[in-house]
Design a protein around this motif. Structure first.
Motif, PDB file in Angstrom:
ATOM      1  N   GLY A 201     -83.039  -8.621  17.889  1.00 28.95           N
ATOM      2  CA  GLY A 201     -82.906  -9.188  16.877  1.00 28.95           C
ATOM      3  C   GLY A 201     -83.836 -10.428  16.578  1.00 28.95           C
ATOM      4  N   ASP A 202     -84.243 -10.632  15.381  1.00 29.99           N
ATOM      5  CA  ASP A 202     -84.889 -11.867  15.222  1.00 29.99           C
ATOM      6  C   ASP A 202     -84.073 -13.036  15.246  1.00 29.99           C
ATOM      7  N   ASP A 203     -82.637 -12.818  15.001  1.00 26.63           N
ATOM      8  CA  ASP A 203     -81.760 -13.742  14.999  1.00 26.63           C
ATOM      9  C   ASP A 203     -81.548 -14.328  16.301  1.00 26.63           C
ATOM     10  N   ILE A 204     -81.738 -13.249  17.313  1.00 33.95           N
ATOM     11  CA  ILE A 204     -81.372 -13.629  18.888  1.00 33.95           C
ATOM     12  C   ILE A 204     -82.787 -14.397  19.085  1.00 33.95           C
ATOM     13  N   ARG A 205     -83.698 -13.972  18.826  1.00 34.26           N
ATOM     14  CA  ARG A 205     -85.029 -14.678  19.194  1.00 34.26           C
ATOM     15  C   ARG A 205     -85.188 -15.999  18.704  1.00 34.26           C
ATOM     16  N   ASN A 206     -84.666 -16.142  17.458  1.00 32.91           N
ATOM     17  CA  ASN A 206     -84.860 -17.312  16.885  1.00 32.91           C
ATOM     18  C   ASN A 206     -83.696 -18.440  17.537  1.00 32.91           C
ATOM     19  N   ASN A 207     -82.540 -17.928  17.947  1.00 35.09           N
ATOM     20  CA  ASN A 207     -81.827 -18.950  18.432  1.00 35.09           C
ATOM     21  C   ASN A 207     -82.236 -19.305  20.062  1.00 35.09           C
TER      22      ASN A 207
ATOM     23  N   LYS B  92     -85.429 -20.229  10.253  1.00 32.73           N
ATOM     24  CA  LYS B  92     -85.434 -19.274  11.492  1.00 32.73           C
ATOM     25  C   LYS B  92     -86.768 -18.381  11.132  1.00 32.73           C
ATOM     26  N   ARG B  93     -87.455 -17.935  12.090  1.00 33.54           N
ATOM     27  CA  ARG B  93     -88.545 -17.184  11.929  1.00 33.54           C
ATOM     28  C   ARG B  93     -88.374 -15.715  11.926  1.00 33.54           C
ATOM     29  N   THR B  94     -88.656 -14.861  11.046  1.00 36.23           N
ATOM     30  CA  THR B  94     -88.518 -13.622  10.740  1.00 36.23           C
ATOM     31  C   THR B  94     -89.853 -13.174  10.194  1.00 36.23           C
TER      32      THR B  94
END
Lengths: 623, 230
Positions: free
Chosen positions: A607-613, B58-60
């Motif tokens: 997930g993007d959230d994981i890679r953001n963190n 946050k980057r999405t």
């Protein structure tokens, strides 16, 4: 007077505030147990580890029947689940799993357990080994789904100073996670009890079984990953070099051999006179079952029960107004070989186009692998000692079909009003009816009340069993160029399924290995992982609307849509065919799309959230 | 008194709708995936690229899907985006950006913008011509190999697809005919035909196109969709 009372109260209040009592707010909580209370009491530690066992991740299980309809093993006969057969492709996030909360809980347990010197040393060592087993197994589950993941082996704690970057860990190589799992299994098997009667907690046998399975997965990814070079990352987080395959296969074979040679487990064979019943009983017999290695257990009247039988019981015999949800596909049913070790799709029509007539519906399936009737409830067979009623209608002389659209529906036939469709269907687009012509039998509980909402079932979910270890050994031996040994292990499993002609070493091929796992381990949650590690998923589920394969023995035959096989009765009075049975191959009308497994599905989306963190975590390929 | 209160409430309700809603994105970003000015046709829903906008914590990414005819369009806010075609997307190789020399292209959006993205497809299908006699549809086309250096790949198969709607690809078709890559005699002159099954309800035309599956590349390359009267 009132003024005095006021002053007295005021003084009491003020004194109360300044009363010297350091412990005033320091009370032991009454709703939670503190570490020092838990870590001296074995019973409390057992409930802690029980919670950790309970969080063990499964993908397809008897508690989640509809996931078995995700691929080509079965059709989901419930209105809310038809979408599974209408989806064109799997999302990249499907089967994703990233539970570092569970990792942390295990790491905390391990840290605290190692310091718990008030426990008896023997029980402390066992708890510790169990937690290490669960942690290693969790990493095995993670690597199966996501590829190499960050390997966190201590409880990480944030210092609230505004910079969490010290807690970031990059992804390990995929092979490094497998190596970790294998190493941990070696370590914990020295401590875990070597007792085959323990089924729901970790044992030495289980550690060996996990080791064999994990090494085999790593080996297959190394070997067959070479066929899909796009499914890899330059850092090795996804993909294992082909040169490591032989080593992993050898590890798998050695571990499986050690378990087999220990003699503590054996194939279940308590009902040798009916091998189909024997195969079905293997899953629900909880008394001294020699085959089962590790389960998730259930118990009636304890709150921990499961609904597999409630969801899937034949509709005609159901104890509630529901059941019949999971309908095994013809794709799976035709994979079961004939007892002479040959494969044959079911013949519905003769060469001249006329139907082939059978006296009884079960005759169609006669002379097949005993596991077929043990895995699937076939038309004309029994469940809970009562016959199921699976037939789709009457076929008249002119070829027209008389049927009805409700369970056991009636219509006019030859001047009389009679039942024209079974109480189990099959009726297209009617939920709970056997829309493929079959119901699932594996794991169904024959006990009275198992299909009632108020009772449910205590049949356990088998995560590891001896037959799989034999198949793992056979596969590893075959890949190491020893078909002789492979044939020996395969033949043990096949003899239990009723095969009297043993396979010769020359018969053992990759297709054989794939096929044997497909039929032996259907509905046991192996299919996705097997197809992934062999890199067959994108070949077999290629998204093209092809017809049912005529070559069920070939591992690379496509199987993107689920088919059914419906029995019909012939109504043609005065002819020899009257009352006989014929079959029609169908595709349920709700199967509108072909499954497509893309290369990006081999490792789930992080997930993007994981890679953001944690920017150190790289993305999986082809997404 | 009650009347005026009622009127005030109505006015407040009407005004508040405007007050607490953000304006929707209104800048359109359109274009095509092209090779030397010619659109690269792909499968429906198979190919996408990513737009990243930094400065939002946050980057999405915003995923922009590419339509069958190689076109794309997206409604965005004005700003500076980074355009990335993820690895192994599409039946083509991506060209490094001229300015950054990486896979990332800087995209300034200030008002509507139309931009074609140049890529290097493995092959191009040229001059696809469809004819029909009865219910048999015949297609003739030329397959031109574009990537000829060490990155070149062979053709796995060429497939003719027919569908009743304008979405025509491996998943959406009612008839198809495949020639394996090894069986192609002359890539400059590929002919294949297929019989179209009866369509219910009856329609007078079908949609046809040819797809090329390149070995080791997941997404197929297509010719433009052609509507053919039967």
């Amino acid at each position: 007077m009132r003024t005095y009372v006021f002053y007295i109260l005021l003084m009491l209040t003020l004194f109360g505030c300044v009363k010297s009592n350091d412990d005033f707010l320091d009370r032991s909580p009454s709703n939670i147990l503190l570490d020092e209370q838990v870590w001296k009491d074995e019973v409390l530690v057992l409930s802690l580890i029980a919670d950790l066992y309970n969080r063990y991740p499964d993908y397809q299980t008897i508690e989640n029947w509809s996931e078995f309809a995700a691929f080509d093993e079965a059709f989901a006969s419930e209105s809310g689940q038809y979408g599974r057969h209408k989806n064109q492709q799997y999302g990249y996030g499907a089967w994703g799993f990233w539970d570092y909360g569970y990792v942390r809980a295990l790491n905390l347990f391990i840290e605290k357990c190692a310091k718990a010197n008030q426990l008896k040393p023997a029980s402390r060592e066992r708890f510790l080994a169990e937690a290490r087993f669960l942690r290693a197994h969790l990493y095995f589950e993670l690597v199966k789904r996501m590829g190499g993941v960050p390997l966190v082996l201590e409880p990480l704690t944030y210092d609230y100073k505004g910079d969490p970057s010290a807690l970031r860990r990059p992804r390990e190589k995929e092979s490094a996670i497998y190596d970790f799992v294998l190493k941990e299994m070696d370590a914990v098997m020295q401590v875990l009890p070597d007792d085959a009667n323990i089924k729901s907690r970790a044992t030495k046998g289980l550690a060996l079984a996990v080791k064999a399975r994990a090494a085999l997965y790593a080996a297959a990814i190394a070997k067959y990953g070479a066929t899909t070079p796009q499914v890899s990352l330059p850092g090795g987080e996804v993909g294992i070099p082909a040169s490591m395959a032989a080593g992993y296969y050898q590890t798998a074979l050695n571990a499986a051999r050690q378990l087999i040679n220990s003699g503590k487990y054996a194939l279940y064979n308590k009902k040798p006179d009916n091998l189909s019943d024997n195969f079905a009983a293997l899953f629900y017999d909880k008394g001294g079952n020699p085959e089962v290695i590790f389960v998730k257990d259930f118990k009636l009247q304890s709150g921990t029960v499961q609904e597999w039988t409630l969801a899937n019981q034949p509709r005609s015999l159901a104890e509630e107004q529901q059941g019949g949800r999971l309908n095994p596909s013809l794709n799976l049913v035709q994979s079961f070989e004939k007892l002479d070790n040959t494969f044959a799709p079911y013949q519905t029509n003769a060469a001249n186009g006329d139907y082939i007539y059978y006296d009884k519906p079960e005759d169609m399936f006669a002379g097949r692998d005993a596991r077929l009737a043990g895995t699937v409830i076939l038309p004309g067979t029994e469940f809970k000692s009562k016959k199921v009623d699976i037939w789709a209608g009457y076929i008249l002389k002119d070829g027209s079909i008389v049927t009805a659209n409700n369970f056991g529906g009636q219509a006019m036939l030859g001047g009389n009003r009679v039942q024209v469709v079974g109480f189990d269907g099959p009726i297209d687009n009617l939920e709970f009816s056997a829309q493929t012509g079959f119901y699932v039998r594996k794991y169904q509980d024959p006990a009275v009340g198992s299909g009632r909402i108020g009772t449910k079932s205590e049949v356990w979910w088998v995560r590891y069993r001896y037959a799989e270890v034999l198949l793992n050994a056979a596969e590893a031996a075959f890949e190491l160029g020893d078909p002789n040994t492979a044939a020996g292990y395969l033949n043990q499993v096949r003899a239990r399924a009723g095969f009297t002609i043993p396979l010769t070493p020359a018969d053992v091929t990759f297709d054989r290995i794939v096929h044997e796992r497909r039929v032996e381990l259907a509905f046991e949650g192996h299919q996705l992982w097997d197809m992934k590690r062999w890199r067959l998923a994108h070949v077999v589920w290629d998204g093209l609307s092809t017809d049912l394969t005529a070559h069920p023995e070939k591992a690379r035959s496509t199987s993107t849509r689920v088919f059914g096989l419906l029995p019909y009765r012939i109504y043609n009075p005065g002819t020899p065919q009257d009352g006989k049975w014929v079959f029609k191959k169908v595709i349920p009308s709700n199967v509108t799309s072909a499954h497509r497994f893309r290369l990006g599905n081999y490792y789930s989306y992080i997930g993007d959230d994981i890679r953001n963190n944690n920017p150190l975590v790289t993305k999986n390929p082809n997404q | 008194m009650r009347n005026s209160l009622f009127i005030i409430i109505v006015i407040l309700l009407a005004v508040s709708c405007k007050k607490d809603n953000y304006a929707p994105p209104g800048t359109s970003f359109k274009g095509r995936i092209v090779y030397q000015g010619e659109a690269v046709n792909v499968g429906h829903g198979e190919v996408f690229f990513e737009l990243w906008e930094s400065g939002w914590g946050k980057r999405t990414p915003i995923n922009v899907g590419v339509a069958q005819d190689g076109s794309f369009s997206s409604l965005l806010f004005d700003g500076t985006y980074q355009l990335v075609i993820p690895g192994n997307q599409g039946p083509f190789l991506t060209l490094p950006d001229g300015a950054s020399h990486t896979d990332t292209t800087l995209l300034q959006l200030k008002g509507d913008r139309t931009m074609d993205i140049e890529v290097l497809p493995y092959y191009m299908i040229r001059n696809a011509k469809v004819s029909a006699s009865g219910r048999q549809v015949t297609v003739n086309c030329k397959l031109e190999k574009i990537v000829t250096d060490t990155r070149a790949r062979n053709v796995e198969r060429v497939t003719l697809y027919v569908n009743r709607t304008q979405f025509v690809d491996g998943i959406n078709n009612i008839a198809n005919q495949t020639i394996n890559g090894g069986d192609i005699q002359d890539p400059a002159n590929i002919t294949t035909q297929v019989n179209v099954p009866a369509i219910n309800p009856v329609q007078s035309s079908v949609f046809v196109r040819v797809g090329v599956k390149v070995e080791g590349v997941e997404d197929m390359l297509f010719s433009p969709v052609i509507e053919q009267k039967l």
